[in-house]
Design a protein around this motif. Structure first.
Motif, PDB file in Angstrom:
ATOM      1  N   ALA A  21      33.650 -26.403  17.132  1.00 17.68           N
ATOM      2  CA  ALA A  21      32.255 -26.029  17.350  1.00 17.68           C
ATOM      3  C   ALA A  21      31.330 -27.214  17.060  1.00 17.68           C
ATOM      4  CB  ALA A  21      31.896 -24.843  16.452  1.00 17.68           C
ATOM      5  N   THR A  27      37.315 -23.057  15.440  1.00 19.30           N
ATOM      6  CA  THR A  27      37.257 -21.611  15.623  1.00 19.30           C
ATOM      7  C   THR A  27      38.258 -21.177  16.688  1.00 19.30           C
ATOM      8  OG1 THR A  27      35.541 -21.732  17.326  1.00 19.30           O
ATOM      9  CG2 THR A  27      34.793 -21.548  15.051  1.00 19.30           C
ATOM     10  N   ARG A  29      38.632 -18.482  19.726  1.00 18.42           N
ATOM     11  CA  ARG A  29      37.825 -17.628  20.589  1.00 18.42           C
ATOM     12  C   ARG A  29      38.702 -16.990  21.648  1.00 18.42           C
ATOM     13  NH1 ARG A  29      32.340 -19.273  20.406  1.00 18.42           N
ATOM     14  NH2 ARG A  29      31.992 -20.101  18.331  1.00 18.42           N
ATOM     15  N   TYR A  44      32.973 -15.744  29.268  1.00 12.21           N
ATOM     16  CA  TYR A  44      32.549 -14.643  28.423  1.00 12.21           C
ATOM     17  C   TYR A  44      33.397 -14.704  27.170  1.00 12.21           C
ATOM     18  CZ  TYR A  44      31.503 -10.114  26.505  1.00 12.21           C
ATOM     19  OH  TYR A  44      31.102  -9.124  25.652  1.00 12.21           O
ATOM     20  N   CYS A  45      32.742 -14.757  26.007  1.00 11.38           N
ATOM     21  CA  CYS A  45      33.436 -14.832  24.728  1.00 11.38           C
ATOM     22  C   CYS A  45      33.523 -13.421  24.143  1.00 11.38           C
ATOM     23  CB  CYS A  45      32.679 -15.772  23.781  1.00 11.38           C
ATOM     24  SG  CYS A  45      33.440 -15.890  22.150  1.00 11.38           S
ATOM     25  N   THR A  47      34.836 -12.717  21.325  1.00 16.71           N
ATOM     26  CA  THR A  47      34.599 -12.831  19.887  1.00 16.71           C
ATOM     27  C   THR A  47      33.120 -12.615  19.569  1.00 16.71           C
ATOM     28  OG1 THR A  47      36.407 -14.436  19.805  1.00 16.71           O
ATOM     29  CG2 THR A  47      34.978 -14.315  17.873  1.00 16.71           C
ATOM     30  N   LEU A  48      32.241 -13.227  20.370  1.00 15.27           N
ATOM     31  CA  LEU A  48      30.798 -13.137  20.135  1.00 15.27           C
ATOM     32  C   LEU A  48      30.105 -12.134  21.058  1.00 15.27           C
ATOM     33  CD1 LEU A  48      30.043 -16.941  19.686  1.00 15.27           C
ATOM     34  CD2 LEU A  48      30.360 -15.223  17.903  1.00 15.27           C
ATOM     35  N   HIS A  49      30.853 -11.548  21.987  1.00 14.07           N
ATOM     36  CA  HIS A  49      30.323 -10.575  22.949  1.00 14.07           C
ATOM     37  C   HIS A  49      29.139 -11.143  23.729  1.00 14.07           C
ATOM     38  CE1 HIS A  49      32.959  -7.617  21.171  1.00 14.07           C
ATOM     39  NE2 HIS A  49      32.483  -7.943  19.977  1.00 14.07           N
ATOM     40  N   ALA A  50      29.314 -12.368  24.243  1.00 14.90           N
ATOM     41  CA  ALA A  50      28.248 -13.028  24.998  1.00 14.90           C
ATOM     42  C   ALA A  50      28.836 -14.132  25.867  1.00 14.90           C
ATOM     43  CB  ALA A  50      27.224 -13.622  24.038  1.00 14.90           C
ATOM     44  N   LYS A  51      28.062 -14.509  26.893  1.00 15.26           N
ATOM     45  CA  LYS A  51      28.466 -15.631  27.731  1.00 15.26           C
ATOM     46  C   LYS A  51      28.185 -16.915  26.954  1.00 15.26           C
ATOM     47  CE  LYS A  51      26.406 -16.268  31.736  1.00 15.26           C
ATOM     48  NZ  LYS A  51      26.062 -16.398  33.165  1.00 15.26           N
ATOM     49  N   ARG A  52      29.134 -17.835  26.965  1.00 18.35           N
ATOM     50  CA  ARG A  52      29.011 -19.094  26.234  1.00 18.35           C
ATOM     51  C   ARG A  52      29.465 -20.246  27.115  1.00 18.35           C
ATOM     52  NH1 ARG A  52      25.812 -17.310  22.741  1.00 18.35           N
ATOM     53  NH2 ARG A  52      26.546 -16.606  20.737  1.00 18.35           N
TER      54      ARG A  52
END
Length: 74
Positions: A21, A27, A29, A44-45, A47-52
């Motif tokens: 990171a 990390t 993912r 789409y991650c 782990t974080l429930h979001a597009k990264r």
């Protein structure tokens, strides 16, 4: 590493990556690849429930997620 990411995207696989990171933390993912462009990957991650967006040079390892077959008894 780029080749592994391209193959995973072509096969529409969900993958686990080990990633460095921005704060130099390592990390893990779970991602679904959306787009590879230049030296970055949009995904789409889970782990974080979001597009990264991930930098390909910071991806240390790529592992396909293998789901266990349900309903099988040993």
């Amino acid at each position: 590493m780029r080749e592994k990411l391209i193959i995973a995207m072509q096969h529409n696989q969900i993958i686990d990556i080990m990633y460095i990171a921005k704060d130099d933390a390592i990390t893990k993912r779970r991602i679904k690849l959306i787009k590879i462009s230049g030296n970055t990957v949009q995904a789409y991650c889970f782990t974080l429930h979001a597009k990264r967006t991930f930098t390909i040079d910071n991806v240390l390892a790529v592992y396909p997620v293998i789901s266990k077959a349900s309903g099988l008894n040993a």
